[in-house]
Motif scaffolding. Structure first.
Motif, PDB file in Angstrom:
ATOM      1  N   GLN A 104      -2.761  -2.994  -4.618  1.00  0.00           N
ATOM      2  CA  GLN A 104      -3.689  -2.298  -3.743  1.00  0.00           C
ATOM      3  C   GLN A 104      -5.091  -2.373  -4.328  1.00  0.00           C
ATOM      4  N   TYR A 115      -8.254 -10.681  -1.575  1.00  0.00           N
ATOM      5  CA  TYR A 115      -7.365 -10.928  -2.711  1.00  0.00           C
ATOM      6  C   TYR A 115      -8.141 -11.182  -4.001  1.00  0.00           C
ATOM      7  N   SER A 143       0.868  -0.632   0.000  1.00  0.00           N
ATOM      8  CA  SER A 143       0.000   0.000   0.000  1.00  0.00           C
ATOM      9  C   SER A 143       1.008   0.734   0.000  1.00  0.00           C
ATOM     10  N   GLU A 146      -6.057  -3.130   8.301  1.00  0.00           N
ATOM     11  CA  GLU A 146      -5.629  -4.518   8.140  1.00  0.00           C
ATOM     12  C   GLU A 146      -4.979  -5.021   9.421  1.00  0.00           C
ATOM     13  N   PHE A 177      -4.635  -2.979   1.750  1.00  0.00           N
ATOM     14  CA  PHE A 177      -3.495  -3.781   2.188  1.00  0.00           C
ATOM     15  C   PHE A 177      -2.464  -2.878   2.869  1.00  0.00           C
TER      16      PHE A 177
END
Length: 303
Positions: free
Chosen positions: A202, A188, A19, A171, A166
């Motif tokens: 990302q 994902y 990220s 997270e 991410f």
């Protein structure tokens, strides 16, 4: 833009870039240094000569909603307002790569002179006085009763899918609460199962929002400047709530939710930094209007 990404404990540089912002990741998701192992790249067409009548602004060509080549990005507009306040013409130096690489590949190589949207105190650069402060938000459907304001809200454990960037503080907190593993395959799937360990990966901010609007996710968490535009324009009414800055891991470690944003210049450019700070004071009303037009919730700056 670079989301000067404060790296929460337990998240490695490789995991984030492997990220934002920016555009920014986003603090927002910004790394204190660009991902290791990524090839340094500065295309020849970026070598635009500096002149006394222009402000060379480092910018990603395609990192919505923060930076877009047509100038419609949130941080492009702020950069133009800054240049105007300095009585200069904005000269955007565009990168085809994600904004996370701009400091190393463009600013450090003197291909451009300022970066918009870094966390105040980013160690890679000299940062200006903060020109705004915002934070992470919960995004939920307006027709739900999910008006959460804090990570301590017990309803988070029963949301089903939660979309998070991410490498973000969100997270980290999902993992700390034991909620990430059951959400990982879903997250994902939103990036076609590309591995974040091997490349910058990302979830697009617009996707964070649309997953909630469609009902595929019970909630999303994003840095407000990344998602506010899409929340505002969503055909499905959505609720966006600033998260209280009271989040802690089970160990008691604080996980920051709110961040000051600054303009970055090279550390040795003291004169330019002074000019930027002076101009930011003049440009503040216009910058605030740009942020408010996108729907970004603003907080009093901390520094």
């Amino acid at each position: 833009m670079l989301r000067s990404l404060k790296i929460p404990a337990g998240i490695t540089i490789a995991a984030i870039a492997a990220s934002w912002s920016a555009v920014a990741f986003t603090a927002s998701l910004g790394l204190p240094s660009e991902p290791q192992g990524a090839e340094s790249e500065a295309p020849a067409n970026a070598r635009q000569a500096s002149d006394s009548k222009s402000l060379r602004i480092c910018a990603a060509r395609k990192q919505p909603p923060l930076s877009l080549e047509d100038g419609s990005g949130l941080e492009n507009k702020i950069g133009a307002a800054l240049a105007e306040a300095m009585a200069l013409k904005p000269q955007f130096v565009w990168s085809d790569r994600p904004a996370i690489y701009i400091v190393r590949d463009y600013l450090d190589k003197k291909l451009c002179d300022v970066v918009i949207g870094l966390d105040t105190g980013d160690p890679r650069v000299a940062t200006s006085m903060p020109y705004y402060r915002s934070g992470y938000v919960f995004i939920t459907r307006a027709d739900s009763d999910l008006d959460m304001k804090s990570w301590s809200d017990p309803r988070i454990a029963h949301l089903g899918h939660v979309v998070v960037p991410f490498g973000s503080p969100a997270e980290v907190l999902l993992k700390d609460k034991g909620l990430y593993e059951e959400d990982m395959a879903y997250l994902y799937s939103l990036v076609n199962f590309r591995s974040a360990r091997n490349e910058y990966t990302q979830i697009e901010p617009s996707r964070l929002v649309s997953e909630v609007a469609s009902g595929s996710a019970g909630a999303a968490v994003g840095f407000a400047p990344d998602v506010a535009r899409y929340v505002k324009s969503s055909p499905t009414p959505l609720r966006m709530t600033l998260i209280e800055d009271d989040a802690v891991k089970s160990s008691g470690e604080k996980v920051a939710q709110r961040f000051d944003q600054s303009v970055g210049v090279r550390r040795e450019d003291a004169s330019l930094l002074q000019q930027v700070n002076t101009a930011l004071t003049r440009a503040k009303p216009k910058i605030d209007a740009i942020l408010q037009a996108d729907g970004v919730p603003l907080l009093p700056v901390a520094n």
